[in-house]
Design a protein around this motif. Structure first.
Motif, PDB file in Angstrom:
ATOM      1  N   GLY A 180      51.719  52.210  57.250  1.00 39.33           N
ATOM      2  CA  GLY A 180      52.181  50.827  57.215  1.00 39.33           C
ATOM      3  C   GLY A 180      51.698  50.050  56.010  1.00 39.33           C
ATOM      4  O   GLY A 180      52.308  49.045  55.621  1.00 39.33           O
ATOM      5  N   ASP A 181      50.599  50.503  55.393  1.00 43.53           N
ATOM      6  CA  ASP A 181      50.081  49.847  54.196  1.00 43.53           C
ATOM      7  C   ASP A 181      50.562  50.518  52.919  1.00 43.53           C
ATOM      8  O   ASP A 181      50.095  50.195  51.829  1.00 43.53           O
ATOM      9  CB  ASP A 181      48.543  49.855  54.220  1.00 43.53           C
ATOM     10  N   GLY A 182      51.503  51.472  53.052  1.00 49.13           N
ATOM     11  CA  GLY A 182      52.077  52.104  51.885  1.00 49.13           C
ATOM     12  C   GLY A 182      51.376  53.386  51.486  1.00 49.13           C
ATOM     13  O   GLY A 182      50.639  54.000  52.259  1.00 49.13           O
ATOM     14  N   VAL A 183      51.588  53.789  50.245  1.00 47.70           N
ATOM     15  CA  VAL A 183      51.003  55.017  49.709  1.00 47.70           C
ATOM     16  C   VAL A 183      49.558  54.800  49.315  1.00 47.70           C
ATOM     17  O   VAL A 183      48.686  55.634  49.560  1.00 47.70           O
ATOM     18  CB  VAL A 183      51.814  55.507  48.488  1.00 47.70           C
ATOM     19  N   GLY A 184      49.266  53.650  48.706  1.00 45.70           N
ATOM     20  CA  GLY A 184      47.999  53.420  48.027  1.00 45.70           C
ATOM     21  C   GLY A 184      48.247  53.541  46.528  1.00 45.70           C
ATOM     22  O   GLY A 184      49.387  53.705  46.083  1.00 45.70           O
ATOM     23  N   PRO A 185      47.190  53.460  45.719  1.00 47.45           N
ATOM     24  CA  PRO A 185      47.386  53.599  44.264  1.00 47.45           C
ATOM     25  C   PRO A 185      48.032  54.946  43.941  1.00 47.45           C
ATOM     26  O   PRO A 185      47.428  55.992  44.161  1.00 47.45           O
ATOM     27  CB  PRO A 185      45.958  53.507  43.710  1.00 47.45           C
ATOM     28  N   LEU A 186      49.259  54.927  43.436  1.00 51.12           N
ATOM     29  CA  LEU A 186      50.063  56.141  43.333  1.00 51.12           C
ATOM     30  C   LEU A 186      49.400  57.217  42.479  1.00 51.12           C
ATOM     31  O   LEU A 186      49.318  58.390  42.876  1.00 51.12           O
ATOM     32  CB  LEU A 186      51.446  55.806  42.770  1.00 51.12           C
ATOM     33  N   GLU A 187      48.921  56.860  41.301  1.00 57.10           N
ATOM     34  CA  GLU A 187      48.314  57.869  40.425  1.00 57.10           C
ATOM     35  C   GLU A 187      47.054  58.442  41.061  1.00 57.10           C
ATOM     36  O   GLU A 187      46.811  59.655  40.985  1.00 57.10           O
ATOM     37  CB  GLU A 187      47.994  57.271  39.052  1.00 57.10           C
ATOM     38  N   THR A 188      46.264  57.598  41.690  1.00 56.05           N
ATOM     39  CA  THR A 188      45.045  58.075  42.357  1.00 56.05           C
ATOM     40  C   THR A 188      45.391  59.034  43.485  1.00 56.05           C
ATOM     41  O   THR A 188      44.780  60.093  43.632  1.00 56.05           O
ATOM     42  CB  THR A 188      44.234  56.888  42.900  1.00 56.05           C
TER      43      THR A 188
ATOM     44  N   GLU B  95      47.004  62.344  41.770  1.00 52.62           N
ATOM     45  CA  GLU B  95      46.178  63.164  40.875  1.00 52.62           C
ATOM     46  C   GLU B  95      44.761  63.366  41.401  1.00 52.62           C
ATOM     47  O   GLU B  95      44.256  64.492  41.434  1.00 52.62           O
ATOM     48  CB  GLU B  95      46.135  62.533  39.479  1.00 52.62           C
ATOM     49  N   ALA B  96      44.097  62.286  41.843  1.00 53.33           N
ATOM     50  CA  ALA B  96      42.691  62.385  42.246  1.00 53.33           C
ATOM     51  C   ALA B  96      42.515  62.898  43.671  1.00 53.33           C
ATOM     52  O   ALA B  96      41.446  63.398  44.019  1.00 53.33           O
ATOM     53  CB  ALA B  96      42.012  61.020  42.100  1.00 53.33           C
TER      54      ALA B  96
END
Length: 384
Positions: free
Chosen positions: A309-317, A320-321
């Motif tokens: 519900g809060d989305g993906v989060g920081p996409l690159e993190t 990749e991380a």
């Protein structure tokens, strides 16, 4: 067979038909004693004395962890009356949080501590250089910079709940200070150690990631007191450990390990989920995939059911991380992750996992299925 998965705001019911379904859950434990009793008993054994007016920084977890923060603070107020308090929120790389989601009163200690003895809450921002103090570098090369409220105190109290963590072994312990109150860049440098063979859930000694963060926290000169709840897979605190940071933490891990350990035979299809806050975003829900990876057969499918519900989060993190270096390498050859969530296909397509419209269509006609409703809360081992 119909299974009900924790998913997000409401459970997700899935009809798996006549398939051979194995639902894996940890053994139930007896109801625990009241949390206040557990905390008071543990704190009574802590050999710490403080003068009136001493400066104490107590670190609590951010809202991505389900923890009894108010109970921790109330117990500390009972144990150490008359000291001056700073409450710091361990946000790590997450950035400042919504403090109203912490479950605290307007004053962190309610009416138990006069407002004159409580500093404003430190809502840590590991992405900003202000208030960070440099302490040195670990043997692994991690630069240690932490919030000044840890250094400018007479005692630091580290709270948290011990439960499996997919690359630090278990959560809590030294993690309250670092990564909790560390610099984001340094934290990510430490997190590169998640690729090491020993950086796995349930492993503490011999875990490079854990060794590095504990070395980082030893560089903090302030005396430290650990107060950690020991949770079971039901999410409740069944024990509390208090005392020396590393010794008490290991005692708590030894209690928790058998509570969380489960075994199953690997399958071509594994369906895994968990409850909020783990299923709030793909950033957090990746822990689900890490936990059950040992049960996915080569070429198999791991379906992660998480509302996000809060989305993906920081996409690159996330890509990749987390996924590329921390999750995907744990899967056997040819295995893939399908995310069933509330996210649009176009959003999921930007990540390193596949979009699934629903659970049943994501698993196809496979007969045998392993279902893990509280996956991130488990130490999953294959039968040998």
């Amino acid at each position: 067979m119909v299974v009900e998965l924790p998913y997000g705001r409401t459970p997700l019911r899935v009809d798996l038909g006549s398939r051979d379904v194995e639902v894996v859950c940890a053994a139930e434990r007896p109801p625990p004693p009241p949390i206040d009793q557990l905390l008071d008993e543990a704190l009574a054994t802590a050999q710490v004395s403080l003068a009136s007016g001493a400066r104490v920084t107590v670190i609590i977890s951010d809202p991505t962890r389900a923890e009894p923060r108010a109970a921790f603070l109330a117990a500390l107020a009972r144990r150490f009356p008359g000291v001056s308090w700073t409450v710091a929120v361990a946000t790590g790389t997450h950035g400042p949080c919504d403090v109203t989601a912490l479950g605290l009163a307007a004053s962190p200690f309610g009416d138990a501590v006069p407002a004159s003895l409580v500093a404003p809450i430190v809502n840590h921002d590991g992405h900003a250089s202000r208030d960070l103090i440099e302490l040195g570098t670990t043997g692994y090369g991690t630069r240690v910079r932490v919030h000044r409220c840890v250094v400018e105190a007479d005692l630091v109290v580290l709270t948290g709940c011990i439960r499996p963590h997919y690359f630090a072994g278990f959560g809590a312990g030294a993690k309250a200070i670092f990564p909790g109150l560390g610099e984001a860049t340094a934290i990510r440098f430490n997190h590169r150690l998640k690729t090491a063979a020993g950086s796995r859930a349930g492993i503490v000694d011999g875990n490079p990631c854990r060794e590095d963060l504990e070395e980082a926290v030893r560089l903090v000169p302030t005396p430290k007191l650990l107060v950690n709840g020991v949770t079971a897979p039901d999410g409740q605190v069944h024990a509390v450990v208090a005392g020396d940071l590393e010794r008490a933490f290991r005692a708590g891990c030894d209690l928790a390990r058998p509570w969380f350990t489960v075994r199953a035979r690997p399958a071509a299809v594994v369906i895994a989920s968990d409850a909020l806050p783990v299923t709030g975003s793909l950033y957090q829900a990746s822990k689900i995939a890490a936990a059950v990876a040992p049960w996915v057969e080569p070429g198999g499918v791991l379906v992660v059911a998480a509302e996000c519900g809060d989305g993906v989060g920081p996409l690159e993190t996330v890509n990749e991380a987390i996924l590329r270096i921390g999750i995907l390498p744990r899967l056997p050859a040819g295995a893939r992750i399908v995310l069933v969530s509330g996210l649009p296909k176009g959003v999921v397509d930007q990540t390193l996992v596949e979009y699934g419209a629903d659970v049943v269509s994501s698993i196809g006609p496979t007969n045998r299925v392993v279902v893990v409703p509280r996956a991130s809360q488990l130490l999953c081992e294959p039968w040998t």
